[in-house]
Design an enzyme around this catalytic site. Structure first.
Site, mmCIF file in Angstrom:
data_model
loop_
_atom_site.group_PDB
_atom_site.id
_atom_site.type_symbol
_atom_site.label_atom_id
_atom_site.label_comp_id
_atom_site.label_asym_id
_atom_site.label_seq_id
_atom_site.Cartn_x
_atom_site.Cartn_y
_atom_site.Cartn_z
ATOM 1 N N TYR A 258 0.790 -1.242 0.000
ATOM 2 C CA TYR A 258 0.000 0.000 0.000
ATOM 3 C C TYR A 258 0.819 1.288 0.000
ATOM 4 O O TYR A 258 0.424 2.252 0.642
ATOM 5 C CB TYR A 258 -0.986 0.022 1.175
ATOM 6 C CG TYR A 258 -1.531 -1.329 1.578
ATOM 7 C CD1 TYR A 258 -2.183 -2.144 0.646
ATOM 8 C CD2 TYR A 258 -1.398 -1.799 2.871
ATOM 9 C CE1 TYR A 258 -2.687 -3.386 1.006
ATOM 10 C CE2 TYR A 258 -1.895 -3.047 3.243
ATOM 11 C CZ TYR A 258 -2.534 -3.839 2.302
ATOM 12 O OH TYR A 258 -3.017 -5.069 2.664
ATOM 13 N N HIS A 259 1.896 1.336 -0.762
ATOM 14 C CA HIS A 259 2.713 2.550 -0.793
ATOM 15 C C HIS A 259 2.987 3.035 -2.218
ATOM 16 O O HIS A 259 4.145 3.267 -2.582
ATOM 17 C CB HIS A 259 4.042 2.301 -0.066
ATOM 18 C CG HIS A 259 3.893 1.860 1.348
ATOM 19 N ND1 HIS A 259 4.808 1.042 1.985
ATOM 20 C CD2 HIS A 259 2.929 2.132 2.268
ATOM 21 C CE1 HIS A 259 4.409 0.821 3.222
ATOM 22 N NE2 HIS A 259 3.270 1.467 3.420
#
Length: 538
Positions: free
Chosen positions: A472-473
Site C-alpha cells: 500500500y505505498h
C-alpha cells in the site's frame, strides 16, 4: 462558487493542506472530496481496519485492482485506497515512519532542490505531536498525534527479542534518519484527552477541528471530473455531486491531492499527459506532458503466516470472540487493549547485504494471520510477518480505462519486472524465516502456513509469484524534478501550466524506504509554506 485555492482530494495531503492554507483568514479554500467525512466508529477504532481494508463491501475504500501482472503469475493485484476525509490514513495501520535520511538527499540530487533530509526534517517536526516530547528530531506541538503503542501483545515482544538473539540491534526510534534495527512501531494515534486510543487520521488531526472556519469550504461526496482551463491556466474544477454537475472556480490555484492513482487520472481526464493515454478516450489534449502517470513505484510484499495456540492475539474462535467483547469495552473506557492495536506492531528494517548503506527490506510483524489482505480468513489464531523490498527497481504506470471520471484508473505496477526485486525479496524471506524460527518467538508457533519445508530459491520464487502483492505505498506518478519525465517542479507546479500544482505522494521521484503516510503529510506541510511564500511575492 469561487475560492482562492481549490484542492481536489481530502486525504493525508489534502486535509493537511486545506488546514494550513486556511489558517490565513485573508484567503478562501475549497476542498473537494469524493468520499464522506471519515469520522465514523470504524475509522476511529484502530482494529476496525479489518472491516475496511478488504473492500468487501467497499467501506471508506476505493478497493482498486491492477491489470494482470506477468510477474505475479498473471494475477490482478489488490490496491486499497482510502475514500473519505483522511484518505488512506483513515484505513491504514497508523504506522509513523519517515524513511531514511539518504532517501531525501537522493531527491535533492535528482534535481529536487530543497527536499534533502535537513530541509524536510523541520516539516516532519512541525506536523508532530509526539508522545515522547520535543527534541531535535521530533515535535510535540503539531496537529498529528504520534503515540507509543497502547497495548502491544507479548508475542510482539517475543518477535523483537528473537531478532535481538540474531544480533539485530534494538531500535527505539525508527525516525532519526537511520532506521536499521528491530523494535515497535510508533503510531498516529490519539494519546491525550477523551480520544485516547483512537486513530489520528490526517483529517482528525488537521481538518475536523477547523471545519467551522468561515474561509474553508469542505464539500464531500464530490467526484471531480476535470480541471477547467483557460488556455494554459487552470481556473477551476468540474465535479459532480448527487447526480448534478457543478464547477468551483479558483482565483489563485487548483491543487491536486488525489494520490498516486487519482491525481494522474484527473490530469489525463483534463487533457494533460501523453497523447496516447488521452486521445483514444475521446478527450481533447490541453497540454502534452510525457511523465503523467509514469514512474509508478510501490512496495511489493510477501507474507509469512503461522498458526498458534496463543490466544492473546486476533483470531477466529469462540474464546477469541468472548475476549474481543471485553477488549471493546476496555478500549471504550481506557483507550487501551487490542482494539487500540495497529495489528502491525513489530517493526524491522534490515539489510540483505551487510555492505549496503541502508536497509533494503522492511518487516511488519502482525498479531493475526494475514492472507490476501484479510480477504481470506483462517479459523483459529496465529501471527504473520510481512517482508517488502524498500527500493524497488521495477517501474509501472497509471492510465485511463475510460473517459468516465467514476471509472477506476488503469493501474499497472509492473511488479517484479526488474529481476533484482525478486532477488532481494528471496533473501529477505530467508532472513525473516530465521527470525521467526528463533526463540522466544519460535515457542509461539504451532505450524507455518503456506511454506512447509526449507525451499530452494526456485521454490521460493514460485511462492512469491503466487502470493506477493502490495503493502500500500504507491508513489511517483506525477514526479517532482527537472528532467523530461518530471511532472512538477520543486515548488510542485505542473510544468508548462499556470495555476496548477500537485501535492501528494505522486510527486515523490523515488519511493522512500518505509511507509508513506508521514512523508505525504510532510510534503503537504512544506507545500503550504511554498504556496504562502509564492502568494506573498505576488
Amino acid at each position: 462558487m469561487e475560492a482562492d485555492y481549490v484542492i481536489v482530494g481530502g486525504g493525508s495531503a489534502g486535509s493537511t493542506l486545506a488546514s494550513r492554507l486556511s489558517e490565513d483568514p485573508d484567503v478562501t479554500v475549497c476542498l473537494l472530496e469524493a468520499g464522506g467525512r471519515g469520522d465514523g466508529l470504524l475509522v476511529r477504532a484502530p482494529a476496525a481496519v479489518v472491516a475496511m481494508l478488504p473492500g468487501r463491501p467497499k467501506i471508506n475504500n476505493w478497493a482498486y485492482e491492477t491489470v494482470p501482472q506477468p510477474g505475479l503469475n498473471g494475477r490482478r493485484g489488490y490496491q486499497p485506497r482510502g475514500k473519505g476525509l483522511g484518505g488512506s490514513s483513515a484505513i491504514n495501520a497508523m504506522l509513523y515512519i519517515r524513511g531514511h535520511a539518504k532517501d531525501y538527499d537522493e531527491w535533492a540530487a535528482l534535481g529536487c532542490e530543497g527536499w534533502d533530509w535537513q530541509s524536510v526534517l523541520p516539516y516532519f517536526r512541525k506536523s508532530e505531536n509526539n508522545e515522547r516530547g520535543d527534541d531535535a528530531l521530533h515535535g510535540a506541538a503539531g496537529p498529528l498525534q504520534v503515540s507509543n503503542q497502547k497495548s502491544p501483545r507479548p508475542i510482539t515482544d517475543a518477535f523483537v527479542k528473537a531478532g535481538q538473539s540474531l544480533q539485530i540491534r534494538h531500535r527505539e526510534d525508527f525516525n532519526s534518519g537511520d532506521n536499521e534495527g528491530i523494535g515497535h512501531y510508533q503510531v498516529t494515534q490519539f494519546h491525550r484527552d477523551d480520544r485516547n486510543g483512537e486513530r489520528c487520521s490526517a483529517a482528525a488531526a488537521y481538518l475536523h477541528p477547523v471545519m467551522d472556519r468561515p474561509n474553508l469550504t469542505v464539500i464531500t461526496r464530490a467526484q471531480a471530473s476535470s480541471v477547467a482551463f483557460e488556455g494554459k491556466r487552470a481556473v477551476g474544477v468540474h465535479y459532480s455531486q448527487g447526480g448534478r454537475a457543478h464547477m468551483v472556480r479558483a482565483r489563485r490555484e487548483v491543487i491536486l491531492s488525489g494520490g498516486a492513482f487519482n491525481s494522474p487520472q484527473l490530469l489525463q481526464l483534463s487533457g494533460v499527459g501523453r497523447p496516447e493515454d488521452i486521445r483514444p478516450h475521446g478527450i481533447d489534449m490541453v497540454h502534452e506532458l510525457p511523465g503523467v502517470g509514469q514512474n509508478l513505484q510501490d512496495h511489493l510484499d510477501f507474507t509469512l503466516a503461522y498458526k498458534s495456540r496463543d490466544r492473546d492475539n486476533f483470531g477466529i474462535s469462540l474464546p477469541g470472540s468472548v475476549s474481543l467483547l471485553r477488549h471493546i469495552w476496555n478500549w471504550r473506557k481506557t483507550g487501551r487493549g487490542m482494539i487500540a492495536t495497529p495489528f502491525a506492531e513489530g517493526a524491522a528494517f534490515l539489510k540483505t547485504d551487510p555492505n549496503d548503506e541502508r536497509a533494503d527490506i522492511q518487516l511488519h510483524f502482525v498479531i493475526s494471520i494475514v492472507d490476501d489482505h484479510a480477504r481470506k480468513l483462517h479459523m483459529g489464531h496465529g501471527f504473520s510477518c510481512h517482508i517488502c523490498v524498500l527500493r524497488p527497481k521495477s517501474r509501472g504506470s497509471v492510465g485511463l480505462n475510460s473517459a468516465d471520471p467514476k471509472a477506476a484508473p488503469r493501474i499497472d505496477p509492473q511488479f517484479l519486472a526488474d529481476p533484482e526485486d525478486l532477488a532481494v525479496l528471496i533473501k529477505g524471506v530467508r532472513k525473516t524465516r530465521q527470525i521467526m524460527a528463533a526463540e522466544p518467538l519460535a515457542g509461539y508457533a504451532d505450524k507455518e502456513l503456506f511454506i512447509n519445508d526449507e525451499p530452494d530459491d526456485a521454490a521460493l520464487e514460485q511462492h512469491i509469484r503466487a502470493r506477493a502483492d502490495t503493502i500500500y505505498h504507491p508513489v511517483g506518478t506525477c514526479k517532482m524534478g527537472t528532467d523530461p519525465l518530471s511532472v512538477v517542479d520543486p515548488s510542485l507546479r505542473v510544468h508548462g501550466l499556470q495555476g496548477l500544482r500537485v501535492v501528494d505522494a505522486s510527486i515523490m521521484p523515488r519511493l522512500i524506504g518505509g511507509n508513506t503516510n508521514a512523508p505525504t503529510i510532510m510534503i503537504a506541510e512544506k507545500a503550504a509554506d511554498i504556496i504562502r511564500g509564492a502568494s506573498a511575492r505576488d
